[in-house]
Structure formats: structure tokens, C-alpha cells
Design an enzyme around this catalytic site. Sequence first.
Site, short mmCIF file in Angstrom:
data_model
loop_
_atom_site.label_atom_id
_atom_site.label_comp_id
_atom_site.label_asym_id
_atom_site.label_seq_id
_atom_site.Cartn_x
_atom_site.Cartn_y
_atom_site.Cartn_z
N TYR A 31 -2.02 17.74 -22.45
CA TYR A 31 -3.18 18.07 -21.63
C TYR A 31 -4.10 16.88 -21.48
O TYR A 31 -3.92 15.84 -22.13
CB TYR A 31 -3.92 19.29 -22.19
CG TYR A 31 -4.78 19.03 -23.42
CD1 TYR A 31 -4.21 18.79 -24.67
CD2 TYR A 31 -6.18 19.02 -23.32
CE1 TYR A 31 -5.01 18.58 -25.79
CE2 TYR A 31 -6.98 18.80 -24.43
CZ TYR A 31 -6.40 18.59 -25.66
OH TYR A 31 -7.19 18.37 -26.76
N ARG A 50 -3.39 7.80 -19.61
CA ARG A 50 -3.22 8.46 -20.91
C ARG A 50 -2.30 9.68 -20.78
O ARG A 50 -1.48 9.94 -21.65
CB ARG A 50 -4.58 8.85 -21.50
CG ARG A 50 -4.45 9.42 -22.90
CD ARG A 50 -5.79 9.62 -23.59
NE ARG A 50 -6.56 10.69 -22.98
CZ ARG A 50 -7.80 11.01 -23.35
NH1 ARG A 50 -8.40 10.33 -24.31
NH2 ARG A 50 -8.44 11.99 -22.75
N LYS A 146 -1.78 13.52 -26.48
CA LYS A 146 -2.75 14.61 -26.31
C LYS A 146 -1.96 15.91 -26.14
O LYS A 146 -1.81 16.45 -25.03
CB LYS A 146 -3.69 14.32 -25.14
CG LYS A 146 -5.04 15.02 -25.26
CD LYS A 146 -6.07 14.40 -24.36
CE LYS A 146 -7.36 15.22 -24.23
NZ LYS A 146 -8.09 15.49 -25.46
N GLU A 179 -10.40 9.90 -37.01
CA GLU A 179 -11.24 10.39 -35.91
C GLU A 179 -11.82 11.73 -36.30
O GLU A 179 -11.77 12.12 -37.46
CB GLU A 179 -10.40 10.50 -34.62
CG GLU A 179 -9.21 11.44 -34.73
CD GLU A 179 -8.42 11.56 -33.43
OE1 GLU A 179 -8.95 11.26 -32.34
OE2 GLU A 179 -7.25 12.00 -33.51
N LEU A 203 -6.36 9.78 -31.21
CA LEU A 203 -6.30 9.86 -29.76
C LEU A 203 -7.10 8.70 -29.17
O LEU A 203 -8.25 8.48 -29.57
CB LEU A 203 -6.90 11.18 -29.27
CG LEU A 203 -6.72 11.35 -27.76
CD1 LEU A 203 -5.30 11.83 -27.46
CD2 LEU A 203 -7.73 12.29 -27.17
N1 PDD Z 1 -11.04 16.21 -26.89
N2 PDD Z 1 -9.91 12.77 -30.46
C1 PDD Z 1 -9.51 14.05 -30.29
C2 PDD Z 1 -8.63 14.65 -31.32
C3 PDD Z 1 -9.93 14.77 -29.15
O1 PDD Z 1 -9.51 16.02 -28.97
C4 PDD Z 1 -10.79 14.15 -28.20
C5 PDD Z 1 -11.27 14.84 -26.97
C6 PDD Z 1 -11.19 12.82 -28.43
C7 PDD Z 1 -12.09 12.08 -27.46
O2 PDD Z 1 -11.39 11.65 -26.32
P1 PDD Z 1 -12.13 11.49 -24.89
O3 PDD Z 1 -13.28 10.56 -25.11
O4 PDD Z 1 -11.10 10.94 -24.02
O5 PDD Z 1 -12.61 12.87 -24.50
C8 PDD Z 1 -10.72 12.16 -29.56
C9 PDD Z 1 -11.30 16.92 -25.66
C10 PDD Z 1 -12.67 16.75 -25.12
C11 PDD Z 1 -10.87 18.35 -25.83
O6 PDD Z 1 -9.84 18.56 -26.45
O7 PDD Z 1 -11.54 19.26 -25.31
#
Ligand code: PDD
Length: 284
Positions: A31, A50, A146, A179, A203
Site C-alpha cells: 500500500y 516507493r 510497505k 522507527e 520504511l
Molecule cells: N505510515 N514507518 C512506518 C512503519 C509507517 O507506517 C509510516 C507511514 C512511516 C512514515 O512514512 P511517510 O513519511 O512516507 O508517511 C514510517 C502511514 C502514514 C500509514 O500507514 O498510515
Amino acid sequence: MTVYLNGQFMPLEEARIPVLDRGFIFGDGVYEVIPVYSRRAFRLAEHLLRLQHSLDGIRLQNPHSDAQWAHLIDELIARNNGEDQYLYLHITRGVARRDHAFPKPPVAPTVFMMSSPLLAPPAELLHSGVGAVSATDNRWLRCDIKAIALLPNVLLRQMAVDAGCAETILIRDNNFMTEGAASNIFVVKSGTLLAPPKDNLMLPGITYDVILELAAANGIPHQVRKIAAAEVFDADELLLTSSTKEVLAITRLDGKPVSDGRPGPMFARLYKLYQDFKRDVMRK
Ligand code: PDD
């Protein structure tokens, strides 16, 4: 709310998938979450890159070219209300008789997209910061994908919610920080912004990239390197970033204040830079 499913736009209530979808049965899919500012998808090229990386990681062919994605995404934005939205894109390996191995011959993937309102974090959270807990990172070794299979992230983030906190900071091998359960984490020590390196254990956040670019462009000392767990617990400041939360200060960790328990100068600086960037770049 209008959603997209397998070639058609429809009301959310009408969207249906068969129970044998491999996303439902195995969590076999990937996703993306893409913020939309002033009706424009933010960093679309980077999000699509990505997405391609995630699809390659699970050996699933991309059902659309970038141009087709851009067209579908524009259409989804247009069909939903709100200047600012966040888009959820979801692709699974499709519907097939239950067998762990890939369907042979391959079946059509399931492609689903929806839009939700993008709400900026409330002022009191910016003012007070948020709480976090720490936990062992017990996820697999491909956290750079992801993947929709988010059970570890779900359980880890619920630990934070159970403790009245916003996020769980993950420590791998009792040793270093990777993270958050649903965000990237930065550490600040002696005026330097520290970020863990993008590898298979985290991620690669799009917001993480923006923050590092803003630091570089504005002469903020920063280092990308492995961050020891001890540095997290001894931080001057802790920050979290994600597409939906932007940047937030973590002011309590495991029930103890981070420094004086208030958002620090690095947060104030990066938050302002991020808001300026949003106004001057994201919205244009
Ligand atoms: N999640 N790490 C993880 C495990 C995440 O699920 C997310 C974002 C991030 C931050 O990535 P980005 O800056 O590209 O949003 C890091 C999204 C927002 C979600 O699952 O809803």
C-alpha cells in the site's frame, strides 16, 4: 466518499471484494499513503517509486504506468471533497483458491484506492508534544516494503494507545532504533539532528526525506547513521514524522519526560520550515 476499485469509481458502501482475495487471506499486498495539499498529490513521483519498490519486493507486477496512476489519482481527488486529503492505495495479488504459492497462471491484482480528510495535528499536540513508549522491534527483515500485512505494527502501536501515548518507538536486537510503529523517528543531541539510515529494517519515509532536505537546505547539523537505543533514552529531543502527522515532538518516553518534557528548539525550527515548505512548495 467515492473510492476506486478495479477500474471503477463508486461509493464506499458499494465497494466489495471476494473473500478469497489474497489480501484478505494472506495479507499478500502492498500500500501507499499519499497526502494531498490544495488538491494536488504531494511528492507523487516519490510515492510511486516507493510503490514500485514495494511491488518489486513482493514480486507483483505494477498494474499501471506512472502516467495511469497519476490520472487515476487526479480523478479520485476530483471526486472527493476537501482541499487537503490523504489517499490510500492498496494492491493485492488478487483472488485465487487458497494456496500460499503465487496463483499460476497469475490472476488480475486487486487495486483499491480511497480518500480521507487530511487533518493537521491539533494545536495542543504541537504545544505539548506527544507521549511514546518503547518496545522491541519484532517485525520481519523487509520493513522497507510497505506491506499491508501490518499485524506487528498494529500490536506495537496498540501498546502506545494502551499507555495513553501516540507512538511506539522500536528497538531492534536490544541495540538500535529503527522507527515508530507507523512513523519515522529522529533523535536530537547537542544541536544535531540524527536519523537512522534507510535500510531493510525501516520504511523509507517520504516525510523523513523532506525533513532531511529541509535540514540540509537550512544549515541544520544532521547525521544519517545507526542510532543506539541508549541515544534514544538520552535524547535532547525526539521527533516523529509521517505523511498524516507531518512532524511532532515526542515529549514523554516510557512515562519519563524527554529533557524538560516540552517541545524543543529543533522541533520548533523544523515545524516552521515544514509549514513554510507546505505553503510555498506543496501547495503550488
Ligand atoms: N505510515 N514507518 C512506518 C512503519 C509507517 O507506517 C509510516 C507511514 C512511516 C512514515 O512514512 P511517510 O513519511 O512516507 O508517511 C514510517 C502511514 C502514514 C500509514 O500507514 O498510515
